[in-house]
Design an enzyme around this catalytic site. Structure first.
Site, PDB file in Angstrom:
ATOM      1  N   ASP A  12     -25.776 -50.476 -20.882  1.00  0.00           N
ATOM      2  CA  ASP A  12     -25.516 -50.612 -22.327  1.00  0.00           C
ATOM      3  C   ASP A  12     -24.354 -51.559 -22.590  1.00  0.00           C
ATOM      4  OD1 ASP A  12     -23.726 -48.799 -21.251  1.00  0.00           O
ATOM      5  OD2 ASP A  12     -24.017 -47.265 -22.800  1.00  0.00           O
ATOM      6  N   ASP A  58     -33.982 -40.222 -22.927  1.00  0.00           N
ATOM      7  CA  ASP A  58     -35.000 -39.180 -23.081  1.00  0.00           C
ATOM      8  C   ASP A  58     -34.429 -37.845 -23.577  1.00  0.00           C
ATOM      9  OD1 ASP A  58     -33.715 -38.319 -20.830  1.00  0.00           O
ATOM     10  OD2 ASP A  58     -35.413 -38.558 -19.480  1.00  0.00           O
ATOM     11  N   ASP A  59     -33.116 -37.794 -23.823  1.00  0.00           N
ATOM     12  CA  ASP A  59     -32.557 -36.588 -24.441  1.00  0.00           C
ATOM     13  C   ASP A  59     -32.223 -36.843 -25.917  1.00  0.00           C
ATOM     14  OD1 ASP A  59     -30.451 -38.303 -24.011  1.00  0.00           O
ATOM     15  OD2 ASP A  59     -29.136 -36.826 -23.076  1.00  0.00           O
ATOM     16  N   ARG A 111     -38.002 -33.037 -20.074  1.00  0.00           N
ATOM     17  CA  ARG A 111     -37.587 -33.711 -21.311  1.00  0.00           C
ATOM     18  C   ARG A 111     -38.729 -34.417 -22.050  1.00  0.00           C
ATOM     19  NH1 ARG A 111     -31.760 -36.604 -20.082  1.00  0.00           N
ATOM     20  NH2 ARG A 111     -30.601 -34.727 -19.504  1.00  0.00           N
TER      21      ARG A 111
END
Ligand code: UDP
Length: 264
Positions: free
Chosen positions: A181, A103-104, A29
Protein backbone atom coordinates in the site's frame (compact mmCIF):
# COMPACT_ATOMS: atom_id res chain seq x y z
CA UNK A 1 -12.70 0.94 -22.83
CA UNK A 2 -14.19 3.63 -25.04
CA UNK A 3 -12.57 6.88 -23.85
CA UNK A 4 -15.85 8.75 -24.39
CA UNK A 5 -17.41 6.63 -21.70
CA UNK A 6 -14.93 8.03 -19.24
CA UNK A 7 -16.68 11.38 -19.35
CA UNK A 8 -19.97 10.09 -18.01
CA UNK A 9 -20.79 9.80 -14.36
CA UNK A 10 -19.50 6.70 -12.64
CA UNK A 11 -21.81 3.70 -12.35
CA UNK A 12 -21.11 0.34 -10.70
CA UNK A 13 -19.90 -1.17 -13.99
CA UNK A 14 -17.09 1.39 -14.06
CA UNK A 15 -15.56 0.13 -10.85
CA UNK A 16 -13.17 -2.80 -10.57
CA UNK A 17 -12.93 -4.16 -7.03
CA UNK A 18 -10.02 -6.41 -6.17
CA UNK A 19 -9.71 -8.31 -2.92
CA UNK A 20 -6.53 -9.82 -1.62
CA UNK A 21 -7.00 -13.17 0.08
CA UNK A 22 -5.11 -16.35 0.95
CA UNK A 23 -5.90 -20.08 1.03
CA UNK A 24 -6.49 -20.16 4.78
CA UNK A 25 -9.08 -17.41 4.55
CA UNK A 26 -11.18 -18.86 1.74
CA UNK A 27 -13.55 -20.50 4.17
CA UNK A 28 -13.05 -18.22 7.16
CA UNK A 29 -13.47 -14.90 5.36
CA UNK A 30 -14.41 -15.14 1.69
CA UNK A 31 -17.60 -17.16 2.22
CA UNK A 32 -18.91 -14.43 4.52
CA UNK A 33 -18.31 -11.88 1.79
CA UNK A 34 -20.12 -14.12 -0.71
CA UNK A 35 -23.12 -14.23 1.61
CA UNK A 36 -23.11 -10.47 2.04
CA UNK A 37 -21.77 -7.58 -0.03
CA UNK A 38 -20.30 -9.62 -2.91
CA UNK A 39 -23.91 -10.07 -4.05
CA UNK A 40 -24.10 -6.33 -4.72
CA UNK A 41 -21.14 -6.27 -7.09
CA UNK A 42 -20.72 -9.81 -8.43
CA UNK A 43 -19.38 -8.72 -11.79
CA UNK A 44 -16.93 -6.19 -10.38
CA UNK A 45 -15.34 -8.10 -7.51
CA UNK A 46 -12.35 -10.38 -8.10
CA UNK A 47 -10.42 -12.26 -5.44
CA UNK A 48 -6.66 -12.76 -5.71
CA UNK A 49 -5.35 -15.77 -3.86
CA UNK A 50 -2.48 -18.22 -3.57
CA UNK A 51 -4.35 -21.54 -3.59
CA UNK A 52 -6.50 -23.26 -6.17
CA UNK A 53 -10.09 -23.74 -4.94
CA UNK A 54 -12.51 -24.88 -7.63
CA UNK A 55 -15.53 -24.93 -5.39
CA UNK A 56 -14.99 -21.38 -4.21
CA UNK A 57 -14.21 -20.25 -7.74
CA UNK A 58 -17.53 -21.65 -8.86
CA UNK A 59 -19.38 -19.81 -6.10
CA UNK A 60 -17.60 -16.65 -7.20
CA UNK A 61 -18.65 -17.09 -10.81
CA UNK A 62 -15.05 -17.70 -11.90
CA UNK A 63 -13.76 -14.62 -10.08
CA UNK A 64 -11.16 -16.38 -7.95
CA UNK A 65 -7.78 -15.67 -9.46
CA UNK A 66 -5.02 -18.01 -8.39
CA UNK A 67 -1.85 -15.95 -8.60
CA UNK A 68 1.66 -17.36 -8.77
CA UNK A 69 2.31 -15.62 -5.43
CA UNK A 70 3.34 -17.54 -2.35
CA UNK A 71 1.35 -17.69 0.87
CA UNK A 72 2.57 -15.42 3.61
CA UNK A 73 2.41 -11.99 5.12
CA UNK A 74 5.83 -10.87 3.95
CA UNK A 75 6.23 -7.81 1.77
CA UNK A 76 7.39 -9.69 -1.32
CA UNK A 77 4.36 -11.98 -1.25
CA UNK A 78 1.80 -9.26 -0.68
CA UNK A 79 3.42 -7.04 -3.32
CA UNK A 80 3.24 -9.98 -5.73
CA UNK A 81 -0.53 -10.08 -5.17
CA UNK A 82 -0.94 -6.35 -5.67
CA UNK A 83 1.03 -6.68 -8.89
CA UNK A 84 -1.40 -9.40 -10.02
CA UNK A 85 -4.39 -7.19 -9.12
CA UNK A 86 -3.03 -4.25 -11.08
CA UNK A 87 -2.09 -6.41 -14.08
CA UNK A 88 -5.54 -7.98 -14.15
CA UNK A 89 -7.21 -4.57 -14.00
CA UNK A 90 -5.15 -3.10 -16.82
CA UNK A 91 -5.53 -6.17 -19.01
CA UNK A 92 -9.16 -7.12 -18.41
CA UNK A 93 -11.03 -4.08 -17.10
CA UNK A 94 -9.28 -0.75 -17.47
CA UNK A 95 -12.47 0.98 -16.37
CA UNK A 96 -12.78 4.33 -14.59
CA UNK A 97 -11.75 3.07 -11.18
CA UNK A 98 -9.47 0.48 -9.61
CA UNK A 99 -10.36 -0.23 -5.99
CA UNK A 100 -8.60 -2.57 -3.61
CA UNK A 101 -9.84 -4.02 -0.31
CA UNK A 102 -8.70 -6.73 2.08
CA UNK A 103 -10.83 -9.82 2.73
CA UNK A 104 -11.75 -8.60 6.22
CA UNK A 105 -13.57 -5.61 4.76
CA UNK A 106 -17.29 -5.12 4.33
CA UNK A 107 -17.73 -2.76 1.39
CA UNK A 108 -20.80 -0.60 1.18
CA UNK A 109 -20.96 -0.75 -2.61
CA UNK A 110 -23.68 1.86 -2.91
CA UNK A 111 -21.71 4.46 -0.93
CA UNK A 112 -18.53 3.57 -2.79
CA UNK A 113 -20.13 4.28 -6.18
CA UNK A 114 -21.87 7.39 -4.87
CA UNK A 115 -18.54 8.70 -3.61
CA UNK A 116 -16.65 7.91 -6.80
CA UNK A 117 -19.27 9.82 -8.80
CA UNK A 118 -18.00 12.99 -7.13
CA UNK A 119 -14.57 12.60 -8.71
CA UNK A 120 -13.34 12.75 -12.26
CA UNK A 121 -11.61 9.54 -13.37
CA UNK A 122 -9.76 11.53 -16.05
CA UNK A 123 -7.93 13.35 -13.28
CA UNK A 124 -5.33 11.78 -11.05
CA UNK A 125 -7.39 10.71 -8.07
CA UNK A 126 -6.17 8.59 -5.17
CA UNK A 127 -8.81 7.94 -2.53
CA UNK A 128 -8.36 6.21 0.77
CA UNK A 129 -7.70 6.57 4.43
CA UNK A 130 -4.41 8.40 4.71
CA UNK A 131 -1.43 7.13 6.62
CA UNK A 132 1.83 8.94 7.09
CA UNK A 133 5.19 7.26 6.71
CA UNK A 134 8.76 8.37 6.89
CA UNK A 135 10.04 5.39 4.97
CA UNK A 136 11.72 7.12 2.09
CA UNK A 137 14.91 8.99 2.74
CA UNK A 138 13.28 9.98 5.99
CA UNK A 139 10.92 12.23 4.08
CA UNK A 140 7.32 12.14 5.15
CA UNK A 141 4.80 11.10 2.61
CA UNK A 142 1.19 10.02 2.53
CA UNK A 143 -0.33 6.82 1.30
CA UNK A 144 -3.72 5.17 1.68
CA UNK A 145 -3.83 2.28 4.15
CA UNK A 146 -4.51 -0.90 2.17
CA UNK A 147 -6.45 -2.47 5.02
CA UNK A 148 -9.09 0.26 4.78
CA UNK A 149 -9.36 0.10 1.00
CA UNK A 150 -8.35 2.61 -1.64
CA UNK A 151 -9.27 3.58 -5.19
CA UNK A 152 -7.20 4.89 -8.08
CA UNK A 153 -8.66 6.68 -11.07
CA UNK A 154 -8.14 5.44 -14.61
CA UNK A 155 -5.93 8.44 -15.30
CA UNK A 156 -3.76 7.78 -12.28
CA UNK A 157 -3.31 4.09 -13.11
CA UNK A 158 -2.32 5.08 -16.65
CA UNK A 159 0.13 7.59 -15.27
CA UNK A 160 1.59 5.00 -12.92
CA UNK A 161 1.84 2.44 -15.69
CA UNK A 162 5.62 2.80 -16.27
CA UNK A 163 6.05 1.81 -12.61
CA UNK A 164 3.46 -0.97 -12.67
CA UNK A 165 3.73 -2.89 -15.93
CA UNK A 166 6.03 -5.87 -16.52
CA UNK A 167 6.46 -6.66 -12.85
CA UNK A 168 7.70 -3.18 -12.07
CA UNK A 169 5.31 -2.72 -9.17
CA UNK A 170 6.80 -5.67 -7.28
CA UNK A 171 10.29 -4.42 -8.21
CA UNK A 172 9.45 -1.02 -6.72
CA UNK A 173 8.35 -2.67 -3.45
CA UNK A 174 11.72 -4.33 -3.21
CA UNK A 175 13.63 -1.24 -4.12
CA UNK A 176 11.84 1.05 -1.70
CA UNK A 177 11.42 -1.75 0.87
CA UNK A 178 7.98 -0.70 2.00
CA UNK A 179 4.66 -2.61 2.00
CA UNK A 180 2.41 -2.78 -1.04
CA UNK A 181 0.00 0.00 0.00
CA UNK A 182 2.89 2.29 0.84
CA UNK A 183 4.48 1.56 -2.56
CA UNK A 184 1.22 2.55 -4.27
CA UNK A 185 1.46 5.88 -2.46
CA UNK A 186 5.07 6.22 -3.49
CA UNK A 187 4.62 5.58 -7.21
CA UNK A 188 1.33 7.48 -7.41
CA UNK A 189 2.85 10.72 -6.33
CA UNK A 190 5.80 10.31 -4.06
CA UNK A 191 8.12 10.53 -7.00
CA UNK A 192 7.40 14.17 -7.47
CA UNK A 193 7.05 15.95 -4.22
CA UNK A 194 4.63 18.53 -5.53
CA UNK A 195 2.04 15.84 -5.98
CA UNK A 196 2.20 15.22 -2.30
CA UNK A 197 0.98 18.69 -1.72
CA UNK A 198 -1.92 18.01 -4.01
CA UNK A 199 -0.80 20.62 -6.50
CA UNK A 200 -2.03 18.51 -9.40
CA UNK A 201 -4.86 17.03 -7.47
CA UNK A 202 -3.06 13.73 -7.33
CA UNK A 203 -3.45 13.12 -3.68
CA UNK A 204 -7.08 13.66 -2.86
CA UNK A 205 -6.89 11.81 0.40
CA UNK A 206 -9.85 11.92 2.65
CA UNK A 207 -11.34 10.08 5.55
CA UNK A 208 -14.16 8.51 3.59
CA UNK A 209 -12.89 5.00 4.08
CA UNK A 210 -13.37 3.11 7.31
CA UNK A 211 -15.48 5.69 8.95
CA UNK A 212 -17.59 8.54 7.77
CA UNK A 213 -19.50 8.21 5.47
CA UNK A 214 -19.18 4.48 5.62
CA UNK A 215 -17.59 2.88 2.58
CA UNK A 216 -15.74 0.04 4.25
CA UNK A 217 -15.65 -1.63 7.64
CA UNK A 218 -13.29 -4.25 8.93
CA UNK A 219 -13.05 -6.53 11.91
CA UNK A 220 -10.18 -8.06 13.81
CA UNK A 221 -8.43 -8.57 17.12
CA UNK A 222 -6.06 -5.85 18.21
CA UNK A 223 -4.46 -5.85 21.62
CA UNK A 224 -6.71 -8.64 22.86
CA UNK A 225 -9.86 -6.80 21.87
CA UNK A 226 -12.29 -7.51 19.07
CA UNK A 227 -12.58 -4.40 16.98
CA UNK A 228 -15.75 -4.36 14.99
CA UNK A 229 -18.72 -2.24 14.13
CA UNK A 230 -20.95 -1.64 17.08
CA UNK A 231 -24.49 -2.36 15.96
CA UNK A 232 -27.26 -3.94 17.93
CA UNK A 233 -28.64 -6.52 15.55
CA UNK A 234 -30.46 -8.28 14.03
CA UNK A 235 -27.86 -10.98 14.86
CA UNK A 236 -26.05 -11.25 18.18
CA UNK A 237 -22.25 -11.34 18.41
CA UNK A 238 -22.22 -15.13 18.68
CA UNK A 239 -24.17 -15.63 15.46
CA UNK A 240 -22.38 -12.78 13.77
CA UNK A 241 -18.97 -12.08 15.36
CA UNK A 242 -17.79 -9.81 12.53
CA UNK A 243 -21.14 -7.91 12.49
CA UNK A 244 -21.08 -8.13 8.67
CA UNK A 245 -24.36 -10.04 8.49
CA UNK A 246 -26.04 -7.48 10.70
CA UNK A 247 -24.68 -4.58 8.66
CA UNK A 248 -25.85 -6.30 5.50
CA UNK A 249 -29.38 -6.80 6.81
CA UNK A 250 -29.49 -3.21 7.94
CA UNK A 251 -28.49 -2.01 4.47
CA UNK A 252 -30.41 -4.65 2.49
CA UNK A 253 -33.30 -5.86 4.67
CA UNK A 254 -34.90 -7.60 1.69
CA UNK A 255 -32.04 -10.18 1.58
CA UNK A 256 -33.50 -13.71 1.81
CA UNK A 257 -31.74 -14.80 5.01
CA UNK A 258 -32.32 -11.53 6.89
CA UNK A 259 -34.98 -11.71 9.58
CA UNK A 260 -38.14 -10.02 8.37
CA UNK A 261 -39.23 -7.10 10.52
CA UNK A 262 -42.24 -9.03 11.89
CA UNK A 263 -39.89 -11.77 13.19
CA UNK A 264 -37.66 -9.37 15.12
N1 UDP B 1 -3.09 -12.15 3.39
C1 UDP B 1 -2.43 -12.73 2.33
N2 UDP B 1 -1.51 -13.72 2.58
C2 UDP B 1 -1.27 -14.17 3.85
C3 UDP B 1 -1.94 -13.55 4.93
C4 UDP B 1 -2.84 -12.54 4.66
O1 UDP B 1 -2.66 -12.37 1.17
O2 UDP B 1 -0.46 -15.09 4.02
C5 UDP B 1 -4.08 -11.11 3.11
C6 UDP B 1 -5.40 -11.35 3.80
O3 UDP B 1 -6.21 -12.23 3.05
C7 UDP B 1 -5.97 -9.96 3.91
C8 UDP B 1 -4.72 -9.10 4.07
O4 UDP B 1 -3.63 -9.88 3.60
O5 UDP B 1 -6.67 -9.57 2.74
C9 UDP B 1 -4.50 -8.69 5.50
O6 UDP B 1 -4.45 -9.86 6.27
P1 UDP B 1 -4.81 -9.92 7.82
O7 UDP B 1 -6.13 -9.28 8.04
O8 UDP B 1 -4.63 -11.32 8.29
O9 UDP B 1 -3.64 -9.07 8.45
P2 UDP B 1 -3.58 -7.61 9.05
O10 UDP B 1 -4.76 -6.84 8.54
O11 UDP B 1 -3.62 -7.86 10.51
O12 UDP B 1 -2.27 -7.15 8.53
Amino acid sequence: EDPRRLHNLTVLEDVFISIKTTGDYHEARVTLLIDTWFQNAKKQVHFFTDREDNELNERLGGHLIKTACETGHQRTKLCCKMQAELDFFVKNFNTKWFCHFDDDNYVNVHTLVKTLKKFNPLENVYLGRPSLTKAMERKKFWFATGGAGFCLSHALVARMSPHISDGKFADSCERVKVPDDCTIGFISGGRIELYLRGKYGVLQSNTLFKGDPEISFSHGYFGGRYNRINIAGPFDTEQDPTRFKSIHCLLYPETGWCPKSEDV
